[in-house]
Design a protein around this motif. Structure first.
Motif, PDB file in Angstrom:
ATOM      1  N   SER A 106       0.828  -1.209   0.000  1.00  0.00           N
ATOM      2  CA  SER A 106       0.000   0.000   0.000  1.00  0.00           C
ATOM      3  C   SER A 106       0.859   1.255   0.000  1.00  0.00           C
ATOM      4  O   SER A 106       0.552   2.245  -0.674  1.00  0.00           O
ATOM      5  CB  SER A 106      -0.934  -0.001   1.211  1.00  0.00           C
ATOM      6  OG  SER A 106      -1.820  -1.109   1.166  1.00  0.00           O
ATOM      7  N   THR A 107       1.951   1.238   0.755  1.00  0.00           N
ATOM      8  CA  THR A 107       2.858   2.386   0.794  1.00  0.00           C
ATOM      9  C   THR A 107       3.447   2.651  -0.583  1.00  0.00           C
ATOM     10  O   THR A 107       3.515   3.799  -1.050  1.00  0.00           O
ATOM     11  CB  THR A 107       3.988   2.135   1.809  1.00  0.00           C
ATOM     12  OG1 THR A 107       3.422   1.831   3.088  1.00  0.00           O
ATOM     13  CG2 THR A 107       4.899   3.348   1.934  1.00  0.00           C
ATOM     14  N   LYS A 108       3.878   1.594  -1.241  1.00  0.00           N
ATOM     15  CA  LYS A 108       4.448   1.730  -2.578  1.00  0.00           C
ATOM     16  C   LYS A 108       3.427   2.307  -3.554  1.00  0.00           C
ATOM     17  O   LYS A 108       3.742   3.199  -4.367  1.00  0.00           O
ATOM     18  CB  LYS A 108       4.954   0.370  -3.056  1.00  0.00           C
ATOM     19  CG  LYS A 108       6.229  -0.065  -2.358  1.00  0.00           C
ATOM     20  CD  LYS A 108       6.441  -1.563  -2.282  1.00  0.00           C
ATOM     21  CE  LYS A 108       6.403  -2.299  -3.558  1.00  0.00           C
ATOM     22  NZ  LYS A 108       6.856  -3.706  -3.414  1.00  0.00           N
ATOM     23  N   LEU A 109       2.197   1.827  -3.478  1.00  0.00           N
ATOM     24  CA  LEU A 109       1.155   2.315  -4.381  1.00  0.00           C
ATOM     25  C   LEU A 109       0.787   3.763  -4.082  1.00  0.00           C
ATOM     26  O   LEU A 109       0.619   4.579  -5.002  1.00  0.00           O
ATOM     27  CB  LEU A 109      -0.070   1.420  -4.293  1.00  0.00           C
ATOM     28  CG  LEU A 109       0.105   0.024  -4.906  1.00  0.00           C
ATOM     29  CD1 LEU A 109      -1.084  -0.862  -4.585  1.00  0.00           C
ATOM     30  CD2 LEU A 109       0.301   0.117  -6.418  1.00  0.00           C
ATOM     31  N   LEU A 110       0.662   4.105  -2.811  1.00  0.00           N
ATOM     32  CA  LEU A 110       0.360   5.495  -2.460  1.00  0.00           C
ATOM     33  C   LEU A 110       1.459   6.427  -2.953  1.00  0.00           C
ATOM     34  O   LEU A 110       1.194   7.549  -3.400  1.00  0.00           O
ATOM     35  CB  LEU A 110       0.190   5.628  -0.942  1.00  0.00           C
ATOM     36  CG  LEU A 110      -1.097   5.046  -0.367  1.00  0.00           C
ATOM     37  CD1 LEU A 110      -1.013   4.982   1.155  1.00  0.00           C
ATOM     38  CD2 LEU A 110      -2.309   5.858  -0.803  1.00  0.00           C
ATOM     39  N   SER A 111       2.686   5.967  -2.887  1.00  0.00           N
ATOM     40  CA  SER A 111       3.809   6.776  -3.353  1.00  0.00           C
ATOM     41  C   SER A 111       3.630   7.233  -4.799  1.00  0.00           C
ATOM     42  O   SER A 111       3.815   8.412  -5.120  1.00  0.00           O
ATOM     43  CB  SER A 111       5.099   5.959  -3.220  1.00  0.00           C
ATOM     44  OG  SER A 111       6.134   6.484  -4.013  1.00  0.00           O
ATOM     45  N   VAL A 112       3.241   6.313  -5.679  1.00  0.00           N
ATOM     46  CA  VAL A 112       3.099   6.681  -7.097  1.00  0.00           C
ATOM     47  C   VAL A 112       1.745   7.303  -7.395  1.00  0.00           C
ATOM     48  O   VAL A 112       1.626   8.157  -8.283  1.00  0.00           O
ATOM     49  CB  VAL A 112       3.373   5.482  -8.023  1.00  0.00           C
ATOM     50  CG1 VAL A 112       4.818   5.019  -7.877  1.00  0.00           C
ATOM     51  CG2 VAL A 112       2.409   4.321  -7.767  1.00  0.00           C
ATOM     52  N   LEU A 113       0.720   6.914  -6.649  1.00  0.00           N
ATOM     53  CA  LEU A 113      -0.605   7.507  -6.875  1.00  0.00           C
ATOM     54  C   LEU A 113      -0.622   8.985  -6.496  1.00  0.00           C
ATOM     55  O   LEU A 113      -1.342   9.788  -7.106  1.00  0.00           O
ATOM     56  CB  LEU A 113      -1.673   6.754  -6.078  1.00  0.00           C
ATOM     57  CG  LEU A 113      -1.993   5.333  -6.550  1.00  0.00           C
ATOM     58  CD1 LEU A 113      -2.893   4.626  -5.536  1.00  0.00           C
ATOM     59  CD2 LEU A 113      -2.647   5.339  -7.930  1.00  0.00           C
ATOM     60  N   LEU A 114       0.152   9.356  -5.483  1.00  0.00           N
ATOM     61  CA  LEU A 114       0.185  10.747  -5.031  1.00  0.00           C
ATOM     62  C   LEU A 114       1.057  11.642  -5.917  1.00  0.00           C
ATOM     63  O   LEU A 114       0.931  12.863  -5.879  1.00  0.00           O
ATOM     64  CB  LEU A 114       0.691  10.822  -3.586  1.00  0.00           C
ATOM     65  CG  LEU A 114      -0.259  10.251  -2.522  1.00  0.00           C
ATOM     66  CD1 LEU A 114       0.437  10.161  -1.175  1.00  0.00           C
ATOM     67  CD2 LEU A 114      -1.530  11.083  -2.418  1.00  0.00           C
ATOM     68  N   SER A 115       1.932  11.041  -6.702  1.00  0.00           N
ATOM     69  CA  SER A 115       2.826  11.847  -7.536  1.00  0.00           C
ATOM     70  C   SER A 115       2.497  11.770  -9.024  1.00  0.00           C
ATOM     71  O   SER A 115       3.033  12.547  -9.814  1.00  0.00           O
ATOM     72  CB  SER A 115       4.282  11.420  -7.318  1.00  0.00           C
ATOM     73  OG  SER A 115       4.462  10.086  -7.738  1.00  0.00           O
ATOM     74  N   ASN A 116       1.641  10.842  -9.404  1.00  0.00           N
ATOM     75  CA  ASN A 116       1.194  10.706 -10.783  1.00  0.00           C
ATOM     76  C   ASN A 116      -0.301  11.016 -10.860  1.00  0.00           C
ATOM     77  O   ASN A 116      -1.034  10.772  -9.903  1.00  0.00           O
ATOM     78  CB  ASN A 116       1.430   9.289 -11.307  1.00  0.00           C
ATOM     79  CG  ASN A 116       2.886   8.963 -11.547  1.00  0.00           C
ATOM     80  OD1 ASN A 116       3.364   8.992 -12.668  1.00  0.00           O
ATOM     81  ND2 ASN A 116       3.611   8.631 -10.468  1.00  0.00           N
ATOM     82  N   THR A 117      -0.731  11.525 -11.972  1.00  0.00           N
ATOM     83  CA  THR A 117      -2.168  11.745 -12.169  1.00  0.00           C
ATOM     84  C   THR A 117      -2.760  10.451 -12.718  1.00  0.00           C
ATOM     85  O   THR A 117      -2.888  10.258 -13.932  1.00  0.00           O
ATOM     86  CB  THR A 117      -2.421  12.906 -13.154  1.00  0.00           C
ATOM     87  OG1 THR A 117      -1.727  14.057 -12.681  1.00  0.00           O
ATOM     88  CG2 THR A 117      -3.906  13.216 -13.250  1.00  0.00           C
ATOM     89  N   CYS A 118      -3.084   9.541 -11.809  1.00  0.00           N
ATOM     90  CA  CYS A 118      -3.577   8.236 -12.241  1.00  0.00           C
ATOM     91  C   CYS A 118      -4.357   7.581 -11.116  1.00  0.00           C
ATOM     92  O   CYS A 118      -4.306   8.014  -9.962  1.00  0.00           O
ATOM     93  CB  CYS A 118      -2.414   7.333 -12.664  1.00  0.00           C
ATOM     94  SG  CYS A 118      -1.288   6.890 -11.307  1.00  0.00           S
TER      95      CYS A 118
END
Length: 389
Positions: A106-118
């Motif tokens: 979940s941490t890994k996914l939140l990392s990219v979800l918060l920095s990418n528009t996706c």
């Protein structure tokens, strides 16, 4: 063995007994501009002493932090997207994942979800994350998933009754902290399930169609460490030496699967988790000896090589077939010793569910393509059937 291969993992590791106390100083070196931190964990972790050690260290360093604790076991798309929506208006320099595989994924996914528009839907699959995420520090508190070193994250989709993987180099962390003291409080069932999960990562990587010199090195040493530590860790959870073997063995298992990938065991475990909520480690443990027996004629020489690092006593003249069969038998004995469930019916699985499970499993091509022996829907049904009383 695959003639062309590649390997990439976390940027930096600190490991050993008490390594957790150095987390903040290494965090500041990895991300010098850090000011605000988001801690991702679960409620029970906040009650443990090492959580207080970490937050006190953050405060002493002048770093502010927020905490989210509602990561679900086997997190769903909705769970992760809901957390993202709650925190996306804040600005974080680092995310710290403190917990088991569900928290780390979940941490890994939140990392990219918060920095990418996706959204999660946009990045399902391989190499679909466009930009790097917020730097992460991953701190495993179980010895099983190896998520701290893999570019993978698994999401549960209840409507599809399946788990689906997201794979991207942007999921790899800036810093990994491996401290066996954080695993001492694991209860026996979690020690068993996560330990067998890690063993499955290594064994499947070793017999994978994509096995290579990198993955073999990590897989065999992982198998050696886990085989040497798992029984002691299960029966005497306070044994730090055994816990350290399990933790490092788990991390090596994650590196092995990063380099080679897992296979049919994992593919068959996903629908069990998605439809019947069988936890990942338990599903892998149940399936492992049966899938290895199914694969036997295609992997006998590779499987025979695993007997020695597992510490299996054999006659000097034992054949490759005898060694390979001893590996499968030892795995069966472990699952019995560790009280791993052997009957899918206790999770609500009925015989008329098996075809749907098998169809879902063989459609996980990313993993089934790694299996050294082709598996049809009927083959998968017969394997599942062995786990129905």
């Amino acid at each position: 063995m695959n003639p062309h291969y590649q390997f990439q993992t976390a940027d930096k590791f600190i490991a050993g007994i008490g390594a957790f106390t150095e987390l903040v100083s290494h965090l500041q070196k990895a991300v010098p501009s850090v000011e605000r931190v988001l801690i991702v964990t679960q409620p029970f972790v906040k009650k443990l002493d090492f959580y207080q050690v970490m937050t006190s260290s953050l405060e002493k360093a002048g770093l502010s932090y927020d905490v989210v604790t509602d990561v679900e076991p086997e997190p769903t798309e909705a769970n992760i997207e809901n957390i993202k929506e709650r925190v996306r208006h804040s600005s974080y320099d680092v995310l710290i994942g403190l917990g088991g595989g569900s928290v780390l994924d979940s941490t890994k996914l939140l990392s990219v979800l918060l920095s990418n528009t996706c959204t999660i839907q946009d990045i399902l699959g391989t190499d679909l994350v466009k930009e790097p995420g917020i730097p992460t520090v991953l701190v495993p508190t179980t010895s099983g998933t190896g998520s701290e070193v893999t570019p993978n994250a698994i999401v549960t989709f209840p409507d599809k009754e399946l788990k689906i993987g997201i794979v991207s180099r942007h999921l790899l962390p800036a810093l990994v902290v491996l401290d066996p003291l954080l695993t001492l409080s694991l209860p026996q069932p979690i020690t068993a399930a996560t330990g067998m999960d890690a063993f499955t990562h290594s064994l499947e990587s070793f017999i994978s169609n994509k096995a290579n010199r990198f993955s073999d090195m990590f897989a065999l040493e992982s198998i050696r460490l886990i085989s040497d530590g798992i029984q002691t860790a299960y029966h005497d959870g306070s044994n730090v030496e055994a816990r350290e073997k399990m933790l490092i063995g788990s991390t090596y298992g994650g590196m092995a699967l990063t380099a080679a990938g897992t296979a049919a065991v994992h593919a068959m475990a996903y629908p069990l988790g998605g439809k019947f909520k069988v936890t990942h480690g338990v599903a892998n443990s149940m399936l492992l000896p049966h899938v290895m027996a199914y694969n036997m004629d295609a992997i006998v020489d590779r499987l025979a090589q695993v007997a020695e690092p597992m510490g299996i006593p054999l006659n000097q003249g034992a054949t490759a077939q005898q060694k390979a069969e001893a590996v499968v038998q030892t795995i069966k004995e472990w699952t019995a010793e560790f009280s791993i469930p052997q009957d899918l019916s206790q999770f609500g699985v009925r015989e008329d569910d098996l075809e749907d499970l098998a169809i879902a499993a063989v459609q996980v091509k990313r993993l089934m393509d790694n299996n050294p022996k082709e598996m049809t829907v009927n083959d998968a049904i017969q394997i599942y059937k062995k786990l129905l009383a």
